[in-house]
Write an enzyme that holds these catalytic residues in place. Structure first.
Site, mmCIF file in Angstrom:
data_model
loop_
_atom_site.group_PDB
_atom_site.id
_atom_site.type_symbol
_atom_site.label_atom_id
_atom_site.label_comp_id
_atom_site.label_asym_id
_atom_site.label_seq_id
_atom_site.Cartn_x
_atom_site.Cartn_y
_atom_site.Cartn_z
ATOM 1 N N LEU A 96 22.821 -17.002 -52.160
ATOM 2 C CA LEU A 96 23.568 -18.256 -52.302
ATOM 3 C C LEU A 96 24.072 -18.709 -50.928
ATOM 4 O O LEU A 96 24.517 -17.894 -50.115
ATOM 5 C CB LEU A 96 24.736 -18.047 -53.263
ATOM 6 C CG LEU A 96 24.303 -17.754 -54.710
ATOM 7 C CD1 LEU A 96 25.491 -17.258 -55.529
ATOM 8 C CD2 LEU A 96 23.677 -18.996 -55.358
ATOM 9 N N HIS A 112 25.929 -4.261 -56.522
ATOM 10 C CA HIS A 112 24.917 -3.805 -55.575
ATOM 11 C C HIS A 112 24.699 -2.309 -55.789
ATOM 12 O O HIS A 112 25.677 -1.568 -55.928
ATOM 13 C CB HIS A 112 25.400 -4.080 -54.134
ATOM 14 C CG HIS A 112 24.399 -3.677 -53.098
ATOM 15 N ND1 HIS A 112 23.295 -4.436 -52.799
ATOM 16 C CD2 HIS A 112 24.321 -2.574 -52.307
ATOM 17 C CE1 HIS A 112 22.587 -3.832 -51.855
ATOM 18 N NE2 HIS A 112 23.185 -2.698 -51.543
HETATM 19 C C1 GRF Z 1 20.702 -3.796 -60.361
HETATM 20 O O1 GRF Z 1 20.313 -2.576 -59.827
HETATM 21 C C2 GRF Z 1 21.728 -4.471 -59.478
HETATM 22 O O2 GRF Z 1 22.533 -3.565 -58.790
HETATM 23 C C3 GRF Z 1 20.873 -5.218 -58.496
HETATM 24 O O3 GRF Z 1 19.775 -5.674 -59.248
HETATM 25 C C4 GRF Z 1 19.561 -4.802 -60.356
HETATM 26 C C5 GRF Z 1 19.570 -5.679 -61.572
HETATM 27 O O4 GRF Z 1 19.226 -4.971 -62.732
HETATM 28 N N1 GRF Z 1 21.632 -6.267 -57.860
HETATM 29 P P1 GRF Z 1 19.403 -5.660 -64.147
HETATM 30 O O5 GRF Z 1 18.600 -6.955 -64.124
HETATM 31 O O6 GRF Z 1 20.851 -5.907 -64.366
HETATM 32 O O7 GRF Z 1 18.832 -4.687 -65.138
#
Ligand code: GRF
Length: 222
Positions: A96, A112
């Site tokens: 973003l 994250h």
């Molecule tokens: C997760 O590991 C999150 O930390 C990262 O992207 C992944 C998303 O997984 N930002 P989901 O789509 O929520 O299953």
């Protein structure tokens, strides 16, 4: 519930963190509800999860817009019209712009899959491969406010898991994802319930019990 936070969840795929938020919001005492789920990728699993839960969805495909601002203007319009008070990035694979972040000051959070500030700027299996290659013994996840710099905002919740000698990126990601699913709903709850202030990079909760965010580690480490 009507007085809690109204979440706008932005996704790009699987939506397992979205599912964790859907499940948390199903409890009558959870202080938030999901007003809208937006995906920038059509027909992803996360959209199905939202529809199954009866949550309004929108697809705003970045490829349909001539530039980032036009794409973000539409995102902003959807979120505003839905009355969203907290934007939750959950596997949303677009960065973003600072201009968008300024329109939602301290009102965008992200999860994250590492213990920030370590291993920032990486995504997907790249994070977990980098953790394994670094020799780190501990990894985890971070829920943080989103600021203009990628993976750099004030930290709300962190949860740690062990890195095992036998780990592959796949096994480590599964272990980290398990604590993401606990940490994201916890972070939303803390923001909804606890009075807090931002002191530079630090999030200070007035209620000291909220300050002591738990160090979650799955029992199963084999
Ligand atoms: C997760 O590991 C999150 O930390 C990262 O992207 C992944 C998303 O997984 N930002 P989901 O789509 O929520 O299953």
């Amino acid at each position: 519930m009507s007085d809690g936070l109204k979440l706008g969840v932005l996704i790009s795929g699987r939506g397992s963190n979205l599912q964790a938020l859907i499940d948390a919001c199903a409890s009558s005492d959870y202080p938030a509800e999901i007003a809208l789920v937006i995906s920038n990728v059509p027909d992803v699993q996360g959209l199905e999860r939202a529809k199954t839960a009866g949550i309004p969805t929108a697809t705003v495909n970045h490829k349909d817009y001539s530039d980032r601002q036009a794409f973000e203007d539409v995102l902003h319009q959807h979120l505003s019209e839905a009355g969203v008070t907290l934007v939750c990035l959950a596997g949303f694979m677009r960065v973003l712009s600072p201009q968008f972040v300024e329109r939602w000051p301290d009102r965008i959070i992200n999860v994250h899959p590492s213990l920030l500030p370590a291993f920032k700027g990486l995504y997907g299996m790249g994070v977990h491969n980098a953790v394994i290659e670094s020799g780190a013994r501990i990894s985890g996840c971070t829920v943080h406010f989103v600021c203009a710099e990628v993976d750099d905002g004030p930290i709300i919740v962190q949860s740690a898991v062990p890195v095992l000698p036998s780990d592959t990126a796949d096994t480590l990601s599964t272990r980290v994802l398990e604590v993401e699913h606990q940490s994201y709903p916890l972070a939303v709850r803390l923001l909804a319930e606890g009075a807090y202030t931002l002191d530079g990079r630090r999030v200070i909760f007035e209620n000291s019990s909220s300050d002591a965010t738990p160090l979650i580690s799955p029992v199963r480490v084999a």
